[in-house]
Design a protein around this motif. Structure first.
Motif, PDB file in Angstrom:
ATOM      1  N   ILE A   6       0.837 -18.759  49.178  1.00 64.70           N
ATOM      2  CA  ILE A   6       0.709 -18.015  50.425  1.00 64.70           C
ATOM      3  C   ILE A   6       1.312 -18.808  51.576  1.00 64.70           C
ATOM      4  N   PHE A   7       1.062 -20.109  51.570  1.00 65.23           N
ATOM      5  CA  PHE A   7       1.600 -20.994  52.602  1.00 65.23           C
ATOM      6  C   PHE A   7       3.125 -20.981  52.562  1.00 65.23           C
ATOM      7  N   GLY A   8       3.694 -21.126  51.352  1.00 65.25           N
ATOM      8  CA  GLY A   8       5.149 -21.107  51.195  1.00 65.25           C
ATOM      9  C   GLY A   8       5.752 -19.784  51.612  1.00 65.25           C
ATOM     10  N   PHE A   9       5.118 -18.692  51.191  1.00 66.65           N
ATOM     11  CA  PHE A   9       5.575 -17.349  51.565  1.00 66.65           C
ATOM     12  C   PHE A   9       5.581 -17.194  53.084  1.00 66.65           C
ATOM     13  N   GLY A  10       4.485 -17.602  53.713  1.00 68.46           N
ATOM     14  CA  GLY A  10       4.338 -17.431  55.156  1.00 68.46           C
ATOM     15  C   GLY A  10       5.321 -18.257  55.961  1.00 68.46           C
ATOM     16  N   ILE A  11       5.495 -19.531  55.560  1.00 72.80           N
ATOM     17  CA  ILE A  11       6.408 -20.407  56.309  1.00 72.80           C
ATOM     18  C   ILE A  11       7.840 -19.876  56.233  1.00 72.80           C
ATOM     19  N   THR A  16      12.373 -17.481  58.953  1.00 73.63           N
ATOM     20  CA  THR A  16      13.492 -16.533  58.938  1.00 73.63           C
ATOM     21  C   THR A  16      13.428 -15.594  60.133  1.00 73.63           C
ATOM     22  N   VAL A  17      12.240 -15.049  60.402  1.00 76.29           N
ATOM     23  CA  VAL A  17      12.068 -14.130  61.535  1.00 76.29           C
ATOM     24  C   VAL A  17      12.344 -14.845  62.860  1.00 76.29           C
ATOM     25  N   ALA A  18      11.970 -16.116  62.948  1.00 76.89           N
ATOM     26  CA  ALA A  18      12.170 -16.875  64.186  1.00 76.89           C
ATOM     27  C   ALA A  18      13.635 -17.251  64.394  1.00 76.89           C
ATOM     28  N   LEU A  19      14.336 -17.586  63.311  1.00 76.82           N
ATOM     29  CA  LEU A  19      15.716 -18.053  63.433  1.00 76.82           C
ATOM     30  C   LEU A  19      16.732 -16.931  63.573  1.00 76.82           C
ATOM     31  N   MET A  20      16.440 -15.776  62.988  1.00 76.00           N
ATOM     32  CA  MET A  20      17.435 -14.711  62.949  1.00 76.00           C
ATOM     33  C   MET A  20      17.859 -14.213  64.330  1.00 76.00           C
ATOM     34  N   PRO A  21      16.951 -14.043  65.300  1.00 75.16           N
ATOM     35  CA  PRO A  21      17.388 -13.592  66.631  1.00 75.16           C
ATOM     36  C   PRO A  21      18.319 -14.588  67.327  1.00 75.16           C
ATOM     37  N   VAL A  22      18.247 -15.848  66.925  1.00 75.93           N
ATOM     38  CA  VAL A  22      19.159 -16.862  67.466  1.00 75.93           C
ATOM     39  C   VAL A  22      20.491 -16.807  66.732  1.00 75.93           C
ATOM     40  N   PHE A  23      20.416 -16.572  65.440  1.00 78.70           N
ATOM     41  CA  PHE A  23      21.591 -16.635  64.577  1.00 78.70           C
ATOM     42  C   PHE A  23      22.500 -15.420  64.747  1.00 78.70           C
ATOM     43  N   ILE A  24      21.922 -14.228  64.896  1.00 77.59           N
ATOM     44  CA  ILE A  24      22.732 -13.007  64.989  1.00 77.59           C
ATOM     45  C   ILE A  24      23.674 -13.024  66.197  1.00 77.59           C
ATOM     46  N   ILE A 202       7.287 -23.746  40.443  1.00 74.08           N
ATOM     47  CA  ILE A 202       8.144 -22.561  40.303  1.00 74.08           C
ATOM     48  C   ILE A 202       7.548 -21.389  41.078  1.00 74.08           C
ATOM     49  N   ALA A 203       6.215 -21.259  41.017  1.00 75.25           N
ATOM     50  CA  ALA A 203       5.546 -20.188  41.764  1.00 75.25           C
ATOM     51  C   ALA A 203       5.803 -20.351  43.266  1.00 75.25           C
ATOM     52  N   LEU A 204       5.692 -21.578  43.759  1.00 74.40           N
ATOM     53  CA  LEU A 204       5.967 -21.850  45.170  1.00 74.40           C
ATOM     54  C   LEU A 204       7.378 -21.405  45.534  1.00 74.40           C
ATOM     55  N   PHE A 205       8.334 -21.763  44.707  1.00 79.23           N
ATOM     56  CA  PHE A 205       9.733 -21.411  44.971  1.00 79.23           C
ATOM     57  C   PHE A 205       9.910 -19.901  45.037  1.00 79.23           C
ATOM     58  N   THR A 206       9.362 -19.186  44.052  1.00 75.28           N
ATOM     59  CA  THR A 206       9.564 -17.731  44.006  1.00 75.28           C
ATOM     60  C   THR A 206       8.940 -17.036  45.206  1.00 75.28           C
ATOM     61  N   PHE A 207       7.751 -17.478  45.617  1.00 77.88           N
ATOM     62  CA  PHE A 207       7.104 -16.822  46.752  1.00 77.88           C
ATOM     63  C   PHE A 207       7.754 -17.225  48.074  1.00 77.88           C
ATOM     64  N   ALA A 208       8.323 -18.416  48.132  1.00 77.55           N
ATOM     65  CA  ALA A 208       9.083 -18.799  49.328  1.00 77.55           C
ATOM     66  C   ALA A 208      10.328 -17.929  49.455  1.00 77.55           C
ATOM     67  N   VAL A 209      11.003 -17.670  48.326  1.00 75.84           N
ATOM     68  CA  VAL A 209      12.167 -16.783  48.345  1.00 75.84           C
ATOM     69  C   VAL A 209      11.747 -15.382  48.788  1.00 75.84           C
ATOM     70  N   ALA A 210      10.652 -14.876  48.219  1.00 73.96           N
ATOM     71  CA  ALA A 210      10.166 -13.546  48.598  1.00 73.96           C
ATOM     72  C   ALA A 210       9.847 -13.487  50.091  1.00 73.96           C
ATOM     73  N   GLY A 211       9.226 -14.543  50.622  1.00 72.88           N
ATOM     74  CA  GLY A 211       8.912 -14.587  52.044  1.00 72.88           C
ATOM     75  C   GLY A 211      10.155 -14.582  52.906  1.00 72.88           C
ATOM     76  N   GLY A 212      11.139 -15.410  52.523  1.00 70.08           N
ATOM     77  CA  GLY A 212      12.394 -15.451  53.264  1.00 70.08           C
ATOM     78  C   GLY A 212      13.100 -14.103  53.267  1.00 70.08           C
ATOM     79  N   LEU A 213      13.040 -13.404  52.130  1.00 70.88           N
ATOM     80  CA  LEU A 213      13.705 -12.109  52.031  1.00 70.88           C
ATOM     81  C   LEU A 213      12.993 -11.030  52.833  1.00 70.88           C
ATOM     82  N   ILE A 214      11.668 -11.056  52.839  1.00 66.31           N
ATOM     83  CA  ILE A 214      10.932 -10.087  53.654  1.00 66.31           C
ATOM     84  C   ILE A 214      11.234 -10.312  55.136  1.00 66.31           C
ATOM     85  N   GLY A 215      11.314 -11.590  55.538  1.00 62.67           N
ATOM     86  CA  GLY A 215      11.691 -11.900  56.914  1.00 62.67           C
ATOM     87  C   GLY A 215      13.085 -11.408  57.244  1.00 62.67           C
ATOM     88  N   PHE A 216      14.000 -11.560  56.302  1.00 65.61           N
ATOM     89  CA  PHE A 216      15.374 -11.098  56.495  1.00 65.61           C
ATOM     90  C   PHE A 216      15.433  -9.577  56.555  1.00 65.61           C
TER      91      PHE A 216
END
Length: 322
Positions: A6-11, A16-24, A202-216
């Protein structure tokens, strides 16, 4: 274990949500806009100039999240390092391809041979890292206790799997939010299997990817403000294939990633039919364009494909854990 996920997903999501408005706006100022193929659906021409290479943001978020959380929790293991190498390596290939197309204005980017050789090198490197750590080279049959020992032939399988799925996800990335949604579902499904197998890293990695993608997805849903580009899609496909390998659920990826399989099959069938019969099976391939040209709205195609991806992934997980 669940707290780490949950921590990995959230971070990853928040970064991603915080950086994207700067990046676009930065991408817009640098004129890193997407070029739309004229032979594609005419409705897509309005997307010309939409910033691309947005995959950089969620890749940075994922890598930073996994490194920090895994190191803090003592989970920076060989499998996690291999996943990061594949994610970064395939992302770098995609970045170079995007950079050549968008910045250098060479519309085809890297040549097919250059891209293929780079993908093979990373896949072979991954195999030797696995082999050096005594990785099991047997190929398991889903939902059974049967496995086939491949030995050194397993390197050919890894090459085929990583190259195949990185390109499959790349082919699928043709509609707003399509890959972000389907890939987040697939990674979450493997995350559940990783938890069942007690593979914390591996679980941490997969949920971090899922979190990054939801943010994107907040910025990539229809109408997209930014595209992930090959930078994101190649990285996601390669990493997804490697997750399936590390969990010894290689062939289960065919069901969890069913949308990617169907998209790729539609291209193969279309090309084969035209070469052999001079006739097309679909109005346009990949198949998501066929549905668009059949009168479906882009959002309808995307949500239906998300639904197919969710159902197939849910079936795969349920059958595997029962």
């Amino acid at each position: 274990m669940e707290g780490i996920n949950i921590f990995g997903f959230g971070i990853a999501l928040i970064m991603t949500v915080a950086l994207m408005p700067v990046f676009i706006p930065l991408l817009k100022r640098m004129k890193f806009g997407q070029s739309i193929r004229e032979e594609g659906p005419q409705s897509h021409l309005k997307k010309t100039g939409t910033p691309t290479m947005g995959g950089l943001v969620f890749l940075i978020s994922i890598i930073v999240t996994v490194l920090l959380v895994a190191a803090f929790n003592g989970e920076l293991t060989t499998p996690v390092v291999i996943l990061l190498i594949v994610l970064f390596g395939y992302g770098l290939i995609g970045f170079l391809d995007d950079f050549i197309k968008v910045v250098l204005k060479r519309n085809l980017g890297l040549t097919s041979l250059q891209k293929l050789l780079a993908q093979i090198v990373i896949a072979v490197l991954s195999f030797f890292l696995l082999r050096a750590n005594g990785f099991d080279t047997a190929l398991g049959i889903p939902f059974t206790e049967v496995s086939i020992e491949l030995g050194w032939v397993y390197v050919l399988f890894i090459v085929f799997w990583l190259v195949g799925f990185s390109n499959a996800v790349n082919l699928t990335d043709g509609l707003d939010g399509l890959v972000a949604g389907t890939a987040s579902i697939a990674f979450a499904a493997f995350g559940i299997l990783a938890i069942v197998q007690q593979e914390t890293g591996i679980a941490l990695f997969t949920f971090a990817v899922a979190g990054g993608l939801i943010g994107f997805l907040v910025f990539n849903k229809y109408p997209a403000k930014v595209f992930m580009g090959d930078t994101g899609s190649l990285a996601l496909g390669g990493a997804l294939a490697m997750v399936s390998i590390l969990l010894k659920q290689e062939l289960l990826l065919l069901l969890i990633g069913l949308v990617f399989v169907i998209e790729t099959a539609s291209v193969i069938l279309q090309v084969g039919s035209f070469k052999l019969r001079k006739k097309r099976i679909f109005k346009m391939s990949p198949i998501h364009h066929h549905f668009e040209l059949s009168g479906w709205s882009e959002w309808k195609v995307v949500t239906v494909f998300w639904g197919v991806g969710f159902i197939s992934a849910a079936i795969a997980v349920l059958l595997e854990v029962m």
